[in-house]
Scaffold this motif. Structure first.
Motif, PDB file in Angstrom:
ATOM      1  N   UNK A 228     -48.492 -27.360  41.572  1.00 22.20           N
ATOM      2  CA  UNK A 228     -48.498 -26.173  40.708  1.00 22.20           C
ATOM      3  C   UNK A 228     -47.168 -25.424  40.807  1.00 22.20           C
ATOM      4  N   UNK A 229     -46.535 -25.450  41.977  1.00 20.35           N
ATOM      5  CA  UNK A 229     -45.281 -24.696  42.181  1.00 20.35           C
ATOM      6  C   UNK A 229     -44.164 -25.200  41.274  1.00 20.35           C
ATOM      7  N   UNK A 230     -43.794 -26.522  41.319  1.00 18.08           N
ATOM      8  CA  UNK A 230     -42.747 -26.978  40.396  1.00 18.08           C
ATOM      9  C   UNK A 230     -43.153 -26.872  38.936  1.00 18.08           C
ATOM     10  N   UNK A 231     -44.445 -27.053  38.640  1.00 20.55           N
ATOM     11  CA  UNK A 231     -44.901 -26.927  37.249  1.00 20.55           C
ATOM     12  C   UNK A 231     -44.702 -25.498  36.756  1.00 20.55           C
ATOM     13  N   UNK A 232     -45.046 -24.514  37.584  1.00 21.06           N
ATOM     14  CA  UNK A 232     -44.853 -23.104  37.212  1.00 21.06           C
ATOM     15  C   UNK A 232     -43.375 -22.820  36.951  1.00 21.06           C
ATOM     16  N   UNK A 233     -42.508 -23.310  37.832  1.00 19.62           N
ATOM     17  CA  UNK A 233     -41.064 -23.078  37.667  1.00 19.62           C
ATOM     18  C   UNK A 233     -40.545 -23.728  36.385  1.00 19.62           C
ATOM     19  N   UNK A 234     -40.997 -24.934  36.119  1.00 21.83           N
ATOM     20  CA  UNK A 234     -40.515 -25.656  34.931  1.00 21.83           C
ATOM     21  C   UNK A 234     -40.981 -25.000  33.633  1.00 21.83           C
ATOM     22  N   UNK A 235     -42.185 -24.416  33.650  1.00 16.71           N
ATOM     23  CA  UNK A 235     -42.710 -23.784  32.439  1.00 16.71           C
ATOM     24  C   UNK A 235     -42.169 -22.370  32.250  1.00 16.71           C
ATOM     25  N   UNK A 236     -42.139 -21.592  33.340  1.00 15.13           N
ATOM     26  CA  UNK A 236     -41.814 -20.172  33.243  1.00 15.13           C
ATOM     27  C   UNK A 236     -40.334 -19.846  33.455  1.00 15.13           C
ATOM     28  N   UNK A 237     -39.653 -20.636  34.284  1.00 15.20           N
ATOM     29  CA  UNK A 237     -38.284 -20.282  34.666  1.00 15.20           C
ATOM     30  C   UNK A 237     -37.214 -21.095  33.960  1.00 15.20           C
ATOM     31  N   UNK A 238     -37.533 -22.338  33.616  1.00 12.21           N
ATOM     32  CA  UNK A 238     -36.514 -23.224  33.057  1.00 12.21           C
ATOM     33  C   UNK A 238     -36.874 -23.638  31.631  1.00 12.21           C
ATOM     34  N   UNK A 239     -35.859 -24.122  30.925  1.00 13.95           N
ATOM     35  CA  UNK A 239     -36.049 -24.538  29.532  1.00 13.95           C
ATOM     36  C   UNK A 239     -36.427 -26.015  29.487  1.00 13.95           C
ATOM     37  N   UNK A 241     -38.361 -27.103  26.799  1.00 11.44           N
ATOM     38  CA  UNK A 241     -38.772 -27.326  25.422  1.00 11.44           C
ATOM     39  C   UNK A 241     -40.277 -27.493  25.281  1.00 11.44           C
ATOM     40  N   UNK A 242     -40.652 -28.501  24.484  1.00 11.44           N
ATOM     41  CA  UNK A 242     -42.072 -28.756  24.258  1.00 11.44           C
ATOM     42  C   UNK A 242     -42.707 -29.591  25.376  1.00 11.44           C
ATOM     43  N   UNK A 243     -41.922 -29.902  26.409  1.00  9.99           N
ATOM     44  CA  UNK A 243     -42.500 -30.656  27.508  1.00  9.99           C
ATOM     45  C   UNK A 243     -43.546 -29.841  28.267  1.00  9.99           C
ATOM     46  N   UNK A 244     -43.555 -28.513  28.036  1.00 11.99           N
ATOM     47  CA  UNK A 244     -44.593 -27.710  28.685  1.00 11.99           C
ATOM     48  C   UNK A 244     -45.999 -28.145  28.236  1.00 11.99           C
ATOM     49  N   UNK A 245     -46.099 -28.780  27.051  1.00 12.47           N
ATOM     50  CA  UNK A 245     -47.386 -29.330  26.595  1.00 12.47           C
ATOM     51  C   UNK A 245     -47.874 -30.381  27.584  1.00 12.47           C
ATOM     52  N   UNK A 246     -46.930 -31.221  28.037  1.00  8.47           N
ATOM     53  CA  UNK A 246     -47.281 -32.246  29.024  1.00  8.47           C
ATOM     54  C   UNK A 246     -47.766 -31.613  30.315  1.00  8.47           C
TER      55      UNK A 246
END
Length: 306
Positions: A228-239, A241-246
């Protein structure tokens, strides 16, 4: 007579393909190229990245190193695989151990030659990679924790090879790498649960063998929550794109995975969990293109002059 000989040759080729897990290697090579285009070198044209000679040599050397790694791993695990995967093991045994070793050393020699065409740093990297794979297969994989940590490291090292080539050390890269590493580490622990019978017979001191299945499940659950930690950073902190759907979808899959994990008791159930993780990893590879989908829509980044 000729037909029988041809069939035998084809069976041996199929056997060698099974040993090196030829179905996995193209996915890893694709993942390296997609990572280079969409994550590591987002400023360059995609076409320039694809046609980069040195990148091609690094990806090819990585693929051959992974293939040789599967061979040496198969060489040391032949007894264990005969128990855990009897049908695959019988196919793999169509090629003699001596032939496997010849192919292993031939592939490693070719890897060093390809790395030499890139740089002395590449020679150093791939020589270390080859040695670490051998040391893992020969010694480390029989020990709990360190064997799992090393196996997961070996799986992500090809990406660090191209990371060093592009000299891109942004924090977002390590967030992606951490998520991938955790997924692979969880998969390695699931494999230990899946292969517990063969590990017991061959004296592999894995976590399930040493501490039991329940302890193994607790560790897997902890590692799953850590994703959950890297996922949170990738969705909320970094760009991304649409990979947040994944990543959102992946979290749903992971919740299902955890529920199924605590219900699992048989080898077939653990194999199902293993395949869920494999699907999640492969889906992540193809989802990299969602970081910048304009490349697929109208090829702007692919063809634009920079």
């Amino acid at each position: 007579m000729a037909s029988r000989k041809t069939r035998l040759i084809l069976m041996k080729i199929l056997s060698l393909f099974s040993v090196v897990r030829g179905y996995n290697i193209p996915v890893i090579a694709l993942a390296q190229y997609l990572s280079a285009i969409f994550i590591l070198d987002r400023e360059s044209r995609a076409l320039d990245v694809i046609l980069d000679r040195n990148l091609f040599l690094i990806v090819l050397a990585s693929s051959l190193t992974i293939a040789s790694g599967y061979i040496i791993n198969n060489f040391y695990d032949s007894g264990k695989d005969l128990i855990n995967r009897p049908q695959k093991s019988m196919l793999d045994r169509l090629v003699s151990q001596q032939t496997k070793l010849h192919v292993y050393f031939g592939l490693n020699f070719l890897v060093v030659l390809l790395a030499f065409l890139v740089s002395w740093r590449a020679v150093f990297f791939f020589s270390g990679y080859i040695f670490l794979i051998w040391f893992y297969s020969h010694k480390l994989k029989k020990y709990p924790v360190i064997g799992n940590l090393t196996a997961a490291l070996l799986a992500v090292l090809p990406f660090f090879g191209i990371l060093m080539y592009f000299k891109n050390f942004y924090e977002v890269i390590f967030a992606h790498a951490t998520f991938l590493y955790l997924l692979i580490l969880i998969r390695e622990l699931i494999k230990d649960l899946e292969n517990i019978q063969g590990d017991l017979v061959n004296n592999y001191r894995t976590i399930p063998v040493m501490f039991g299945e329940k302890t193994s499940k607790k560790i897997i659950t902890l590692l799953t929550f850590l994703t959950v930690i890297p996922v949170y950073l990738l969705i909320e902190e970094y760009d991304v794109g649409y990979m947040d759907i994944y990543f959102y979808t992946g979290m749903g899959v992971i919740i299902y995975f955890l529920i199924a994990l605590w219900k699992a008791e048989t080898r077939q159930e653990y194999l199902k969990l293993h395949n869920i993780l494999k699907f999640l990893i492969v889906a992540g590879v193809f989802s990299i293109v969602l970081i910048e989908p304009s490349v697929l829509v109208h090829g702007r980044k692919l063809l634009s002059v920079i």
